[in-house]
Scaffold this motif. Sequence first.
Motif, PDB file in Angstrom:
ATOM      1  N   ILE A  33       0.808  -1.215   0.000  1.00 11.51           N
ATOM      2  CA  ILE A  33       0.000   0.000   0.000  1.00 11.51           C
ATOM      3  C   ILE A  33       0.849   1.277   0.000  1.00 11.51           C
ATOM      4  CG2 ILE A  33      -0.322   0.306   2.507  1.00 11.51           C
ATOM      5  CD1 ILE A  33      -3.398   0.699   1.527  1.00 11.51           C
ATOM      6  N   ASN A  34       2.027   1.243   0.585  1.00  9.51           N
ATOM      7  CA  ASN A  34       2.894   2.414   0.587  1.00  9.51           C
ATOM      8  C   ASN A  34       3.973   2.343  -0.485  1.00  9.51           C
ATOM      9  OD1 ASN A  34       1.616   3.694   2.751  1.00  9.51           O
ATOM     10  ND2 ASN A  34       2.668   2.350   4.195  1.00  9.51           N
ATOM     11  N   SER A  35       3.962   1.305  -1.267  1.00  9.34           N
ATOM     12  CA  SER A  35       4.970   1.111  -2.302  1.00  9.34           C
ATOM     13  C   SER A  35       4.623   1.920  -3.536  1.00  9.34           C
ATOM     14  CB  SER A  35       5.026  -0.377  -2.654  1.00  9.34           C
ATOM     15  OG  SER A  35       5.829  -0.582  -3.778  1.00  9.34           O
ATOM     16  N   LYS A  36       5.630   2.467  -4.210  1.00  5.70           N
ATOM     17  CA  LYS A  36       5.408   3.229  -5.438  1.00  5.70           C
ATOM     18  C   LYS A  36       5.032   2.312  -6.591  1.00  5.70           C
ATOM     19  CE  LYS A  36       7.570   6.591  -8.461  1.00  5.70           C
ATOM     20  NZ  LYS A  36       6.471   7.383  -8.817  1.00  5.70           N
ATOM     21  N   THR A  37       5.549   1.080  -6.623  1.00  5.13           N
ATOM     22  CA  THR A  37       5.232   0.165  -7.715  1.00  5.13           C
ATOM     23  C   THR A  37       4.576  -1.086  -7.155  1.00  5.13           C
ATOM     24  OG1 THR A  37       7.450  -0.770  -7.567  1.00  5.13           O
ATOM     25  CG2 THR A  37       7.112   0.947  -9.201  1.00  5.13           C
ATOM     26  N   PRO A  38       3.542  -1.571  -7.825  1.00  6.68           N
ATOM     27  CA  PRO A  38       2.880  -2.779  -7.338  1.00  6.68           C
ATOM     28  C   PRO A  38       3.759  -4.003  -7.538  1.00  6.68           C
ATOM     29  CG  PRO A  38       1.927  -2.069  -9.420  1.00  6.68           C
ATOM     30  CD  PRO A  38       2.939  -1.023  -9.009  1.00  6.68           C
ATOM     31  N   ASP A  39       3.414  -5.094  -6.823  1.00 11.61           N
ATOM     32  CA  ASP A  39       4.140  -6.342  -6.993  1.00 11.61           C
ATOM     33  C   ASP A  39       4.010  -6.809  -8.436  1.00 11.61           C
ATOM     34  OD1 ASP A  39       4.747  -6.331  -4.321  1.00 11.61           O
ATOM     35  OD2 ASP A  39       3.039  -7.581  -3.755  1.00 11.61           O
ATOM     36  N   ILE A  40       5.063  -7.394  -8.987  1.00 16.25           N
ATOM     37  CA  ILE A  40       5.048  -7.871 -10.361  1.00 16.25           C
ATOM     38  C   ILE A  40       5.016  -9.383 -10.341  1.00 16.25           C
ATOM     39  CG2 ILE A  40       6.332  -7.973 -12.525  1.00 16.25           C
ATOM     40  CD1 ILE A  40       7.508  -5.250 -11.770  1.00 16.25           C
ATOM     41  N   GLU A 108      -3.319  17.128 -21.129  1.00 17.24           N
ATOM     42  CA  GLU A 108      -4.707  16.701 -21.156  1.00 17.24           C
ATOM     43  C   GLU A 108      -4.862  15.459 -20.301  1.00 17.24           C
ATOM     44  OE1 GLU A 108      -8.173  15.588 -24.408  1.00 17.24           O
ATOM     45  OE2 GLU A 108      -6.129  15.900 -25.097  1.00 17.24           O
ATOM     46  N   CYS A 109      -5.823  15.475 -19.395  1.00 13.25           N
ATOM     47  CA  CYS A 109      -6.097  14.328 -18.541  1.00 13.25           C
ATOM     48  C   CYS A 109      -7.500  13.813 -18.820  1.00 13.25           C
ATOM     49  CB  CYS A 109      -5.958  14.694 -17.068  1.00 13.25           C
ATOM     50  SG  CYS A 109      -4.277  15.178 -16.603  1.00 13.25           S
ATOM     51  N   ARG A 110      -7.673  12.521 -18.630  1.00 13.66           N
ATOM     52  CA  ARG A 110      -8.971  11.877 -18.859  1.00 13.66           C
ATOM     53  C   ARG A 110      -9.448  11.245 -17.544  1.00 13.66           C
ATOM     54  NH1 ARG A 110     -11.429  12.477 -23.971  1.00 13.66           N
ATOM     55  NH2 ARG A 110      -9.883  13.521 -25.238  1.00 13.66           N
ATOM     56  N   THR A 111      -9.638   9.934 -17.549  1.00 10.76           N
ATOM     57  CA  THR A 111     -10.108   9.224 -16.360  1.00 10.76           C
ATOM     58  C   THR A 111      -8.973   8.473 -15.671  1.00 10.76           C
ATOM     59  OG1 THR A 111     -12.327   8.995 -17.260  1.00 10.76           O
ATOM     60  CG2 THR A 111     -11.717   7.472 -15.507  1.00 10.76           C
ATOM     61  N   THR A 112      -8.157   7.768 -16.462  1.00 11.87           N
ATOM     62  CA  THR A 112      -7.100   6.942 -15.866  1.00 11.87           C
ATOM     63  C   THR A 112      -5.704   7.383 -16.251  1.00 11.87           C
ATOM     64  OG1 THR A 112      -7.102   5.354 -17.700  1.00 11.87           O
ATOM     65  CG2 THR A 112      -8.595   4.903 -15.841  1.00 11.87           C
ATOM     66  N   GLY A 146       2.215   7.095 -11.353  1.00  8.12           N
ATOM     67  CA  GLY A 146       2.032   5.887 -12.147  1.00  8.12           C
ATOM     68  C   GLY A 146       3.117   5.715 -13.179  1.00  8.12           C
ATOM     69  N   SER A 147       2.908   4.751 -14.041  1.00  3.92           N
ATOM     70  CA  SER A 147       3.891   4.474 -15.080  1.00  3.92           C
ATOM     71  C   SER A 147       3.783   5.485 -16.219  1.00  3.92           C
ATOM     72  CB  SER A 147       3.703   3.049 -15.604  1.00  3.92           C
ATOM     73  OG  SER A 147       2.378   2.879 -16.073  1.00  3.92           O
ATOM     74  N   ILE A 162       0.838   9.257 -18.951  1.00  4.77           N
ATOM     75  CA  ILE A 162       1.132   9.050 -17.530  1.00  4.77           C
ATOM     76  C   ILE A 162      -0.097   8.458 -16.857  1.00  4.77           C
ATOM     77  CG2 ILE A 162       1.791  10.172 -15.368  1.00  4.77           C
ATOM     78  CD1 ILE A 162       3.037  12.404 -17.126  1.00  4.77           C
ATOM     79  N   ALA A 163       0.089   7.327 -16.199  1.00  5.44           N
ATOM     80  CA  ALA A 163      -1.018   6.680 -15.500  1.00  5.44           C
ATOM     81  C   ALA A 163      -1.446   7.523 -14.303  1.00  5.44           C
ATOM     82  CB  ALA A 163      -0.605   5.286 -15.037  1.00  5.44           C
ATOM     83  N   ARG A 164      -2.726   7.494 -14.017  1.00  9.06           N
ATOM     84  CA  ARG A 164      -3.295   8.254 -12.903  1.00  9.06           C
ATOM     85  C   ARG A 164      -2.650   7.866 -11.573  1.00  9.06           C
ATOM     86  NH1 ARG A 164      -9.598   9.397 -11.837  1.00  9.06           N
ATOM     87  NH2 ARG A 164      -9.438  10.251  -9.748  1.00  9.06           N
ATOM     88  N   ASP A 165      -2.426   6.596 -11.396  1.00 14.29           N
ATOM     89  CA  ASP A 165      -1.788   6.097 -10.177  1.00 14.29           C
ATOM     90  C   ASP A 165      -1.102   4.781 -10.501  1.00 14.29           C
ATOM     91  OD1 ASP A 165      -3.788   4.056 -10.133  1.00 14.29           O
ATOM     92  OD2 ASP A 165      -5.106   5.350  -8.961  1.00 14.29           O
TER      93      ASP A 165
END
Length: 172
Positions: A33-40, A108-112, A146-147, A162-165
């Motif tokens: 939860i506090n990690s910048k990148t999720p587990d791969i 420009e930003c959208r939803t994700t 995000g990535s 750029i990913a939202r998160d």
Amino acid sequence: MNRKLEAEISQLKNQLARQQYQTNSPIPSSQNINSKTPDISTTPQALTNAQDFANQLTTGDNNFFQQLREKFNQEPIDRTWAFPQQQQLNHWLKTVKDLESFSAEEIECRTTRCRITFPTRSAEASTELTQIFSKINQQPGNLIQGSIIYDHSIAGSLCLYIARDQYAKLYE
């Protein structure tokens, strides 16, 4: 209808749109939860998918970037997030010392995801921007959570998706 109710309905519609684009996203666990990148995942299928994706990027397949642009353009806009995020990115970009000689043409930003377009005068400038953002993305506490996918496929510009998160998927 009163304004408060309209705002709540709008917010619920935006949340629904975001959830539709984030289906199959990993759910944060107490470990990451506090990690910048999720587990791969290291399953053979996950590795094959990652390798296929990496191969698409490195072969210069403009079809991939065309599809990425189309998906971005078709994504609905989460107005409660997108517009404030655009303003925040615009302000932040002006404060990054390494970007003093570059100016974003469009944010420009959208939803994700968001797309930032920089005009580039040469391949070297495009490479320099890519290196700057790669370095920034490794720094803790930066605005980009995000990535990032770097799209060099349009001559004279560099688009950053750029990913939202950390849980948003840029290429789906």
